[in-house]
Design an enzyme around this catalytic site. Structure first.
Site, PDB file in Angstrom:
ATOM      1  N   ASN A   1       0.096  -2.125   0.048  1.00 27.97           N
ATOM      2  CA  ASN A   1       0.016  -1.953  -1.405  1.00 27.97           C
ATOM      3  C   ASN A   1       1.092  -2.737  -2.146  1.00 27.97           C
ATOM      4  O   ASN A   1       1.221  -2.618  -3.360  1.00 27.97           O
ATOM      5  CB  ASN A   1       0.035  -0.474  -1.798  1.00 27.97           C
ATOM      6  CG  ASN A   1       1.318   0.225  -1.411  1.00 27.97           C
ATOM      7  OD1 ASN A   1       2.138  -0.335  -0.704  1.00 27.97           O
ATOM      8  ND2 ASN A   1       1.482   1.453  -1.862  1.00 27.97           N
ATOM      9  N   CYS A   2       1.856  -3.554  -1.455  1.00 31.08           N
ATOM     10  CA  CYS A   2       2.866  -4.421  -2.065  1.00 31.08           C
ATOM     11  C   CYS A   2       2.151  -5.609  -2.719  1.00 31.08           C
ATOM     12  O   CYS A   2       1.347  -6.285  -2.076  1.00 31.08           O
ATOM     13  CB  CYS A   2       3.838  -4.902  -0.989  1.00 31.08           C
ATOM     14  SG  CYS A   2       4.971  -6.188  -1.530  1.00 31.08           S
ATOM     15  N   ASP A   3       2.434  -5.861  -3.984  1.00 34.37           N
ATOM     16  CA  ASP A   3       1.761  -6.942  -4.710  1.00 34.37           C
ATOM     17  C   ASP A   3       1.971  -8.309  -4.069  1.00 34.37           C
ATOM     18  O   ASP A   3       1.036  -9.105  -3.984  1.00 34.37           O
ATOM     19  CB  ASP A   3       2.228  -6.989  -6.169  1.00 34.37           C
ATOM     20  CG  ASP A   3       1.711  -5.816  -6.982  1.00 34.37           C
ATOM     21  OD1 ASP A   3       0.696  -5.196  -6.577  1.00 34.37           O
ATOM     22  OD2 ASP A   3       2.313  -5.507  -8.032  1.00 34.37           O
TER      23      ASP A   3
END
Length: 114
Positions: free
Chosen positions: A9-11
């Protein structure tokens, strides 16, 4: 084949995986929240990357550390800390045939992987 370590979920990780898919670069993604890091893995990283390149000092995780933890110089203790708190390392961390690299910069990745 590249090995990409990160958090799904890290951009920045999302952007890098999308870039790899777009350019048909073969990789294996390891989500360090689903597959916890081993201290030995982090020691491998620290044997190749200086701690200041590996550790994300702008992260919330870093800001929440004690002053004592922030001043750790021993790779063994630092590896243990990162294994326990994987959000401390700069993402994505890539292992390729040249070694380990942190972060996603499109121009660098184009030069390196295309």
């Amino acid at each position: 084949m590249l090995t990409i370590y990160g958090i799904k979920n890290c951009d920045t990780v999302k952007k890098s995986l999308k870039w790899l898919d777009k350019h048909s670069v073969d990789y294996q993604f390891i989500d360090v929240r689903e597959q916890p890091l081993e201290k030995e893995t982090v020691l491998d990283w620290l044997n190749e990357l200086p701690a200041d390149q590996l550790i994300n000092k702008r992260s919330t995780s870093w800001r929440n550390l004690s002053d004592n933890q922030k001043t750790l110089k021993d790779n063994d203790a630092l590896a243990e800390l990162v294994a326990e708190q994987p959000t401390l390392f700069k993402r994505p961390l890539v292992k390729d045939n040249e070694g380990y690299h942190c972060g996603f910069k499109e121009a660098e990745w184009s030069d390196r992987y295309l």
